[in-house]
Design a protein around this motif. Structure first.
Motif, PDB file in Angstrom:
ATOM      1  N   CYS A  57     -43.223  28.350  27.076  1.00 53.98           N
ATOM      2  CA  CYS A  57     -43.249  29.729  26.594  1.00 53.98           C
ATOM      3  C   CYS A  57     -43.015  30.730  27.730  1.00 53.98           C
ATOM      4  O   CYS A  57     -43.663  30.671  28.774  1.00 53.98           O
ATOM      5  N   GLU A  58     -42.107  31.667  27.496  1.00 52.00           N
ATOM      6  CA  GLU A  58     -41.761  32.656  28.526  1.00 52.00           C
ATOM      7  C   GLU A  58     -42.841  33.702  28.759  1.00 52.00           C
ATOM      8  O   GLU A  58     -42.809  34.410  29.767  1.00 52.00           O
ATOM      9  N   VAL A  59     -43.799  33.838  27.847  1.00 48.74           N
ATOM     10  CA  VAL A  59     -44.842  34.862  27.999  1.00 48.74           C
ATOM     11  C   VAL A  59     -46.220  34.242  28.229  1.00 48.74           C
ATOM     12  O   VAL A  59     -47.248  34.860  27.970  1.00 48.74           O
ATOM     13  N   ARG A  60     -46.224  33.040  28.754  1.00 47.31           N
ATOM     14  CA  ARG A  60     -47.476  32.324  28.990  1.00 47.31           C
ATOM     15  C   ARG A  60     -48.420  33.119  29.890  1.00 47.31           C
ATOM     16  O   ARG A  60     -49.619  33.214  29.624  1.00 47.31           O
ATOM     17  N   ALA A  61     -47.907  33.707  30.953  1.00 50.25           N
ATOM     18  CA  ALA A  61     -48.756  34.471  31.888  1.00 50.25           C
ATOM     19  C   ALA A  61     -49.371  35.689  31.202  1.00 50.25           C
ATOM     20  O   ALA A  61     -50.558  35.976  31.378  1.00 50.25           O
ATOM     21  N   GLU A  62     -48.573  36.404  30.405  1.00 52.70           N
ATOM     22  CA  GLU A  62     -49.090  37.584  29.686  1.00 52.70           C
ATOM     23  C   GLU A  62     -50.168  37.175  28.697  1.00 52.70           C
ATOM     24  O   GLU A  62     -51.181  37.847  28.536  1.00 52.70           O
ATOM     25  N   CYS A  63     -49.963  36.051  28.051  1.00 51.08           N
ATOM     26  CA  CYS A  63     -50.918  35.538  27.069  1.00 51.08           C
ATOM     27  C   CYS A  63     -52.253  35.207  27.750  1.00 51.08           C
ATOM     28  O   CYS A  63     -53.319  35.584  27.260  1.00 51.08           O
ATOM     29  N   LEU A  64     -52.169  34.502  28.861  1.00 52.64           N
ATOM     30  CA  LEU A  64     -53.390  34.143  29.585  1.00 52.64           C
ATOM     31  C   LEU A  64     -54.107  35.388  30.085  1.00 52.64           C
ATOM     32  O   LEU A  64     -55.328  35.509  29.966  1.00 52.64           O
ATOM     33  N   GLU A  65     -53.360  36.326  30.620  1.00 57.29           N
ATOM     34  CA  GLU A  65     -53.956  37.575  31.099  1.00 57.29           C
ATOM     35  C   GLU A  65     -54.670  38.307  29.960  1.00 57.29           C
ATOM     36  O   GLU A  65     -55.787  38.800  30.122  1.00 57.29           O
ATOM     37  N   TYR A  66     -54.034  38.365  28.803  1.00 57.28           N
ATOM     38  CA  TYR A  66     -54.641  39.007  27.635  1.00 57.28           C
ATOM     39  C   TYR A  66     -55.968  38.320  27.280  1.00 57.28           C
ATOM     40  O   TYR A  66     -56.982  38.979  27.049  1.00 57.28           O
ATOM     41  N   ALA A  67     -55.947  36.993  27.229  1.00 53.92           N
ATOM     42  CA  ALA A  67     -57.149  36.242  26.856  1.00 53.92           C
ATOM     43  C   ALA A  67     -58.282  36.483  27.840  1.00 53.92           C
ATOM     44  O   ALA A  67     -59.439  36.640  27.434  1.00 53.92           O
ATOM     45  N   LEU A  68     -57.955  36.537  29.122  1.00 53.00           N
ATOM     46  CA  LEU A  68     -58.979  36.767  30.133  1.00 53.00           C
ATOM     47  C   LEU A  68     -59.529  38.185  30.053  1.00 53.00           C
ATOM     48  O   LEU A  68     -60.738  38.408  30.159  1.00 53.00           O
ATOM     49  N   GLN A  69     -58.659  39.155  29.841  1.00 52.83           N
ATOM     50  CA  GLN A  69     -59.098  40.548  29.763  1.00 52.83           C
ATOM     51  C   GLN A  69     -59.912  40.829  28.509  1.00 52.83           C
ATOM     52  O   GLN A  69     -60.792  41.683  28.522  1.00 52.83           O
ATOM     53  N   HIS A  70     -59.601  40.123  27.425  1.00 50.25           N
ATOM     54  CA  HIS A  70     -60.279  40.375  26.155  1.00 50.25           C
ATOM     55  C   HIS A  70     -61.352  39.339  25.848  1.00 50.25           C
ATOM     56  O   HIS A  70     -61.889  39.299  24.749  1.00 50.25           O
ATOM     57  N   ASP A  71     -61.660  38.501  26.833  1.00 50.34           N
ATOM     58  CA  ASP A  71     -62.712  37.496  26.697  1.00 50.34           C
ATOM     59  C   ASP A  71     -62.558  36.681  25.414  1.00 50.34           C
ATOM     60  O   ASP A  71     -63.517  36.496  24.669  1.00 50.34           O
ATOM     61  N   GLU A  72     -61.335  36.207  25.171  1.00 50.93           N
ATOM     62  CA  GLU A  72     -61.090  35.363  24.000  1.00 50.93           C
ATOM     63  C   GLU A  72     -61.894  34.083  24.136  1.00 50.93           C
ATOM     64  O   GLU A  72     -61.807  33.393  25.138  1.00 50.93           O
ATOM     65  N   ARG A  73     -62.684  33.776  23.138  1.00 54.49           N
ATOM     66  CA  ARG A  73     -63.582  32.629  23.219  1.00 54.49           C
ATOM     67  C   ARG A  73     -63.106  31.422  22.431  1.00 54.49           C
ATOM     68  O   ARG A  73     -63.704  30.356  22.524  1.00 54.49           O
ATOM     69  N   PHE A  74     -62.061  31.584  21.660  1.00 53.18           N
ATOM     70  CA  PHE A  74     -61.583  30.474  20.840  1.00 53.18           C
ATOM     71  C   PHE A  74     -60.086  30.304  21.021  1.00 53.18           C
ATOM     72  O   PHE A  74     -59.370  31.269  21.261  1.00 53.18           O
ATOM     73  N   GLY A  75     -59.649  29.085  20.893  1.00 45.74           N
ATOM     74  CA  GLY A  75     -58.225  28.814  20.871  1.00 45.74           C
ATOM     75  C   GLY A  75     -57.593  28.589  22.225  1.00 45.74           C
ATOM     76  O   GLY A  75     -58.223  28.724  23.273  1.00 45.74           O
ATOM     77  N   ILE A  76     -56.327  28.222  22.167  1.00 42.95           N
ATOM     78  CA  ILE A  76     -55.515  27.997  23.352  1.00 42.95           C
ATOM     79  C   ILE A  76     -54.744  29.276  23.624  1.00 42.95           C
ATOM     80  O   ILE A  76     -54.025  29.772  22.762  1.00 42.95           O
ATOM     81  N   TRP A  77     -54.902  29.817  24.798  1.00 38.96           N
ATOM     82  CA  TRP A  77     -54.224  31.054  25.215  1.00 38.96           C
ATOM     83  C   TRP A  77     -53.613  30.802  26.586  1.00 38.96           C
ATOM     84  O   TRP A  77     -54.310  30.357  27.505  1.00 38.96           O
ATOM     85  N   GLY A  78     -52.353  31.053  26.736  1.00 34.44           N
ATOM     86  CA  GLY A  78     -51.702  30.859  28.024  1.00 34.44           C
ATOM     87  C   GLY A  78     -51.754  29.423  28.514  1.00 34.44           C
ATOM     88  O   GLY A  78     -51.721  29.164  29.704  1.00 34.44           O
ATOM     89  N   GLY A  79     -51.877  28.494  27.581  1.00 35.10           N
ATOM     90  CA  GLY A  79     -51.908  27.078  27.937  1.00 35.10           C
ATOM     91  C   GLY A  79     -53.270  26.551  28.331  1.00 35.10           C
ATOM     92  O   GLY A  79     -53.400  25.392  28.712  1.00 35.10           O
ATOM     93  N   LEU A  80     -54.302  27.384  28.235  1.00 32.88           N
ATOM     94  CA  LEU A  80     -55.648  26.952  28.620  1.00 32.88           C
ATOM     95  C   LEU A  80     -56.619  27.046  27.455  1.00 32.88           C
ATOM     96  O   LEU A  80     -56.563  27.969  26.648  1.00 32.88           O
ATOM     97  N   SER A  81     -57.548  26.098  27.413  1.00 25.91           N
ATOM     98  CA  SER A  81     -58.614  26.129  26.417  1.00 25.91           C
ATOM     99  C   SER A  81     -59.677  27.137  26.857  1.00 25.91           C
ATOM    100  O   SER A  81     -59.660  27.628  27.990  1.00 25.91           O
ATOM    101  N   GLU A  82     -60.615  27.383  25.984  1.00 25.11           N
ATOM    102  CA  GLU A  82     -61.696  28.321  26.309  1.00 25.11           C
ATOM    103  C   GLU A  82     -62.481  27.818  27.518  1.00 25.11           C
ATOM    104  O   GLU A  82     -62.806  28.572  28.418  1.00 25.11           O
ATOM    105  N   ARG A  83     -62.752  26.547  27.583  1.00 27.18           N
ATOM    106  CA  ARG A  83     -63.482  25.958  28.710  1.00 27.18           C
ATOM    107  C   ARG A  83     -62.687  26.124  30.011  1.00 27.18           C
ATOM    108  O   ARG A  83     -63.241  26.490  31.043  1.00 27.18           O
TER     109      ARG A  83
END
Length: 93
Positions: A57-83
């Protein structure tokens, strides 16, 4: 308006919630074109398929950054699990 009166200034509109960039990367994300269930597996379910999709995915970095900034607790974001995101945040501190 009477001579000598100063015209009222134009109102300034501030867009405090500009989500244009956010929507742009989300629309380009590969996960938006696939089954969302893969990105939110049941507890103990496999994350392999979602992570495989994220790798290309070309926007993997943006996705991960979003998840970290918004404290996403569920799902795969930017290629990483919540753990994995929790571990990443702990290392960054």
């Amino acid at each position: 308006m009477v001579d000598g009166d100063v015209p009222a200034p134009e109102p300034v509109v501030l867009d405090l919630f500009d989500v244009t960039d956010e929507q742009d990367w989300q629309e380009r994300a590969l996960c938006a074109q696939t089954d969302p269930e893969a990105f939110f597996p049941e507890k103990g379910g496999s994350t392999r398929e979602a992570k495989r999709i994220c790798l290309g995915c070309e926007v993997r970095a943006e996705c991960l950054e979003y998840a970290l900034q918004h404290d996403e607790r569920f799902g795969i974001w930017g290629g990483l699990s919540e753990r994995e995101r929790r571990k990443l945040k702990k290392r960054a501190v």
